[in-house]
Structures are given as structure tokens and as C-alpha cells.
Motif scaffolding. Sequence first.
Motif, PDB file in Angstrom:
ATOM      1  N   ALA A 401      -4.022   0.574  -0.323  1.00 15.79           N
ATOM      2  CA  ALA A 401      -4.819  -0.011   0.791  1.00 15.79           C
ATOM      3  C   ALA A 401      -4.038  -1.480   1.308  1.00 15.79           C
ATOM      4  CB  ALA A 401      -5.950  -0.169   0.691  1.00 15.79           C
ATOM      5  N   GLU A 402      -3.697  -2.258  -0.010  1.00 11.21           N
ATOM      6  CA  GLU A 402      -3.056  -3.522  -0.062  1.00 11.21           C
ATOM      7  C   GLU A 402      -1.639  -3.582   0.726  1.00 11.21           C
ATOM      8  OE1 GLU A 402      -4.123  -6.564  -0.373  1.00 11.21           O
ATOM      9  OE2 GLU A 402      -5.978  -5.831  -1.208  1.00 11.21           O
ATOM     10  N   ARG A 403      -0.883  -2.640   0.266  1.00  8.63           N
ATOM     11  CA  ARG A 403       0.399  -2.177   1.137  1.00  8.63           C
ATOM     12  C   ARG A 403       0.220  -1.789   2.427  1.00  8.63           C
ATOM     13  NH1 ARG A 403       1.334   0.851  -3.847  1.00  8.63           N
ATOM     14  NH2 ARG A 403       1.121   2.768  -2.825  1.00  8.63           N
ATOM     15  N   SER A 404      -0.724  -1.128   3.046  1.00 10.07           N
ATOM     16  CA  SER A 404      -0.637  -1.001   4.370  1.00 10.07           C
ATOM     17  C   SER A 404      -1.187  -2.053   5.061  1.00 10.07           C
ATOM     18  CB  SER A 404      -1.767   0.522   4.398  1.00 10.07           C
ATOM     19  OG  SER A 404      -3.200  -0.150   4.073  1.00 10.07           O
ATOM     20  N   ARG A 405      -1.838  -3.199   4.465  1.00  8.17           N
ATOM     21  CA  ARG A 405      -2.454  -4.421   5.382  1.00  8.17           C
ATOM     22  C   ARG A 405      -1.060  -4.886   5.925  1.00  8.17           C
ATOM     23  NH1 ARG A 405      -6.210  -4.904   0.973  1.00  8.17           N
ATOM     24  NH2 ARG A 405      -8.240  -4.384   1.837  1.00  8.17           N
ATOM     25  N   GLU A 406       0.058  -4.889   5.404  1.00 12.28           N
ATOM     26  CA  GLU A 406       1.312  -5.435   5.872  1.00 12.28           C
ATOM     27  C   GLU A 406       1.980  -4.441   6.304  1.00 12.28           C
ATOM     28  OE1 GLU A 406       2.019  -8.642   6.401  1.00 12.28           O
ATOM     29  OE2 GLU A 406      -0.089  -9.417   5.509  1.00 12.28           O
ATOM     30  N   VAL A 407       2.358  -4.318   7.710  1.00 10.69           N
ATOM     31  CA  VAL A 407       3.203  -3.090   8.090  1.00 10.69           C
ATOM     32  C   VAL A 407       4.642  -3.388   8.073  1.00 10.69           C
ATOM     33  CG1 VAL A 407       3.560  -1.762   9.825  1.00 10.69           C
ATOM     34  CG2 VAL A 407       1.256  -2.489   9.756  1.00 10.69           C
TER      35      VAL A 407
END
Length: 656
Positions: A401-407
Motif C-alpha cells: 500500500a505504501e508503494r502504491s501511494r507514489e505512482v
Amino acid sequence: MLDAVAALSREVALAVARTGEITWADERAARLLGMRPGTPLTALAYDGGAEKVARLVDAASQADVERWEVLFAVAGQPVAVAFRGRPHDGGAALVGSLVAQDYGALLAQMSESMSELATLQRETERQKGELTRANRALDDSSRGMVALYSELNEKSDSLRVANEVKSRFVANISHELRTPLNSILGLSKLLLSRADGDLTSEQEKQIGFMRRSAESLSEIVNDLLDIAKLEAGKLVLRPTTFEVADVLGALRGMLRPLVTSDAVELVVEDPGPLPRFETDEGKLSQVLRNFVSNALKFTERGEVRVTARDNGDGTATFTVRDTGIGIARADRDRIFEEFGQVANPLQDRVKGTGLGLSVSQKLATLLGGHITLESELGEGSAFSLVVPYVHPEAAAMTEMAERSREVDPARSPVLVVEDDRQTLFLYEKYLAGSGFQVLPARTLDEARTTLRRLKPAAIVLDVMLEGETTWRFLEELKASEATRHIPTLVVTVTDREQKARALGADEFFVKPLDRDWLLRRLRHLAKKGPVEKVLVIDDDEVARYLVRKMLVDTPYTVLEAADGPEGVRKAREDQPQAIILDFVLPNETAFEVLDELKGDLRTRRIPVIVSTSKTLDDDERRRLAADTAAILSKQTLSREIAIARIREALEKAVVA
């Protein structure tokens, strides 16, 4: 003389297995590119080029290939190599030409390279003959092994089928038993409430016996269902955040009625301040309930004490210690087996199925922990559950989820609406290195939040989420002007393709998911990906065309300007994510354009990559380094270099 000529050659030759491992490399490959036998070829690729290297090996292992240009990292710098190759020994023979500044010198080396390739071919043919003879010798010894493996496979298949039949039988029978049991429990409760009249003391005693028997049978059915689900891998983990004190408080209230003797005391110690848990509270409580229930059954006097302590390594230990009959050393393993029980007079009185500890051990593993036992016959027992505060799946889900916050600007975002964590991890693994980035959503609320934040290149949707179906959500997607054009792929366990297509799904697939199908359909449907605009300012139409061709099938849309004033105007109006600027423009240089861009708040933060065919002096390089993200030479510019430099420039801009 030959050594001097070889030292000047820019041609490399190597043999690569189908798996990508280098099996042979000539002296120049080792000296110029660090290629040595035993090294994976993809490991030497320049940033972002590993996938293309893997595709080169795969293609050359199946057919002749020509003009494959890839980048390798040499001393941290990209070196472009143009390869040709052909199938060889199940892998590929590759010959590469280092893309040189001096193309005249490259042509002069061609004759020598062809000669070396012929020599390599003769040598590989000789080695192939030796391998053929060795394989022939191995054939005889392998026939016996084949027969043995065949017999073992048959027995393994029989055991697997028998186990599956057992699990299905247990699950089906358990479900069938639940319905009449619930009726018995409900009716007995109704009778004991005296809703339909008074009961005699004898009737009340009989109904009480009936109710307790039904409750015991219900516990057995629940244990059987848990065993069946665990063996089938269908027991779902539902992590939540909770406090240890809340779990122990609920445990105290739930199990106090089981204490039926004044000679036994149930003590639940205050755990004090412990970190919060993020795991499956229900399954953690179930293990502790089994521990306490067993302890109360086999303790005739004394106490059953429940404690919790922090281990200081990210885990906690829950211990249930009793003063009961204890367990002999020889019986400790048996009690964790399904239906395993120890012969004892007290065992005959309390009854039981022997499933509780077997279920508990499997649940402990599911929670990422384990169970320990301390016991001596006649001196009591201590069952302990060691479990991490944060379940590994929950931690991995948080990281995702953390990785997905920064596209990632270099990848197309794909919204995956899926409630099963393992399946989400599988999606991320499948799409790694493919140019797509997974944006996970385990509920429809999370999916809607993501859609308000950005527009994904595609949506992968499971229509059977836990506690909700998503058919209505699919209708919403296709009815809304903002989302109707987003490609939607329905991937689920039920074959409802006709309904999915009728509601607007672009693709449909029944699980288990196939990686090749997923990548193929995403690449076909999500052509545009995220709109990342790159402005090319160059008076040379051919140069602009080359950049445009280099960025085909990438997440970048190319805008063009033929001079500085037009480029500055487009930068202000279109707000591109990056600018590729020619150093020499009509009537001005890159410095003047940079001054205008940096002097305007609207364009000041746009990263600029200078591309030039001019040899820059030290002063020009120093001045450009201060205001640009990178300086590229047009002579050596390739697709890989262009994409790598744009990606680096965008990353720097985000950090800044």
C-alpha cells in the motif's frame, strides 16, 4: 601483431543458457563488459534493461535474431551493444558489437568478427558432439529412474486424491450437521427460557443435558470444519489492529463459566503496556480458548493462569499454565495429532475429540507463530503461543500500500480490486518488470478512494469480495463519464462471463490467473497508461522524429517544438513532466532557453535533459550541470538511454 589487433576489437561473443546464465564468453566480453561464465546476463544489464536482455536470450534461443540493441553497466555507465544471435545447445550463441563513436572503425572490425564467429561455431559444434555422446551414456541409467518416478507419482496421486476426498467429506458433513445442531440449541434455549410455560425440575435437568451435549457436538463440528479448511488452504486470514488487554478481557469473560469447581481458580494477569497487534484476533483468541479450555478440563485443584509478555524481538508470548495432571514426555507429540488423546482416568470423564490442539498448532502457523509445551506428569502443563505483533502478510500488505501511494512515472498504474492478500502479492509478482504498477484495493471503498486520486490505465476486478459483490461497482464504472473508458478486466472464481460482458467488462478470466494472459491483455487494452508528457525542443525534424520513435509503447506522450520561443510557450501551456532540449537552436543556445524556463514559476521545476551533437567544453558542461537533469550525446542516444534519463529526471523532480 594479432594481440594488438584483438585489443582494438569492439566485438564480443558469448554463449548463454535458456535460463540466462552465461556458459561461455570470449576474452573481449570479459575484458570490456565483465561477462564471465556462471554470471546471469540480466545481472549485467543497465538500469531498467534486464527485461529486454531476458527477451533477447529467449528470442535467440528459438530463432536467429538481428540488431538487438541493449545496454550494459560498465563501471556504473551505460554501454550500448548491438547483438545478433542464434539457437545453440538449448540456449543461444550471441555476438555483440559495441556501439562506437567511430563507425568507420566498427566497419573495419567486421571481417575479424565474422571470422571469430565461424571459429566459435566450429568449436560449439565440436562440444555439441561430445555432449551428444555423454547424453547417450546417461540414457541407459535414466530409464530405471523414470520407471521408479512413475510408480512414485502414481502413489502420490492416489494419496492426494484420497486426502482431497476426505477434506471434502469432512467439510460437507460438518456443514450438514450444523443445521440440525443449531435447531437443537435454539429450541433448548427457548424451552429453558420458559417462553411456552414452566418446566419441572426434572424436565429442566433433561433439557440442560441435551443442550450441553449439543454444545459439545457443535464444538466438534467447528473443529472438523477448521481442520478441513486448514488442509484445503481456505481458512482466510483477517488481520485487524487490537490491544492485548482487550483479547484477555474477552477471554476472561467468555471462559469464567467453565470454572465449575471452587477448587480451581482462573487467573488472567494484567499484561501491562504491550505494543498493538495487527493480526487475526479471532484466530489468536481461538488458540488461547483451546489452551484454557483444556487446562480447566484437566485441572482438579489449584489454578489456571493466563499471561502475556513482550519478547523484545517483535513477538509476544501468551502462556496458559495449569496445576493439572501434566503430560508424560513420551505423549507430548501425540497430543498435537488429529484425534490424538492420552489414556487417563480424567480423560474418560471430560471426553473430547483430540482436535483442539491440532487445530491450534495449525492456526499458530497461520498466524506466523508457533506453540511450545512445558509439562511434567503430575505437575501441570504450560502451553505457550509465540506470535508476531504484525503478521507477515499484514506487513507485506502495508508495504504494498505504501508503494502504491507514489505512482512510478515510468509505469502504468493498474487498480487491482481483490480481497485476498496472497492473490494481491501474486499480481504484484506477475507485473514486476512489465511496465505496470499494482495499486491494491481490498474493498470497494478503497477502490473508490484510489479512483478519486488518479485515473488508472486499467482495472482488474474480482466480483466476489468478502462480504460484498462488485457487480454494482462494475455498473458504476461503466456508467460514469470519468471511468467508463478505463479498461476493466474481471478475474474471479465463478464462470459468469456473460454477465460480466453485459455489464461492460472488457475481458473476463476464471481463476487461477494466467500471467501471460494478464500481461497480454493489459498491454493490448492499457495502451496509453499514465499521461506523462515529454516536450522535445529541436530544430531538426529528424531528431524529433527519432525521439518520438524511441518513446513508442512507453508511458510518455511526446510534444514537439522547432525553436526556443515555441518550446517555452508549450512548456508554459502544456506543463510537460520533462523537456529534451537541443543545445544549439536557431539564433540561440540552450542557455537562453534555460534562463527563460527557470525564470518562470510555471516551468521552473520541469527537469530539462540537454541533447546535443556538439562537443561541449568544460565551461559549457559546468554551466549546464547546474540547471539540467542530464546531458546526452545524440550520436549514442538510444531508446534505453532516453527512457533511463527521463525516468531519472522525473525521480529527481519528485524528490526535489
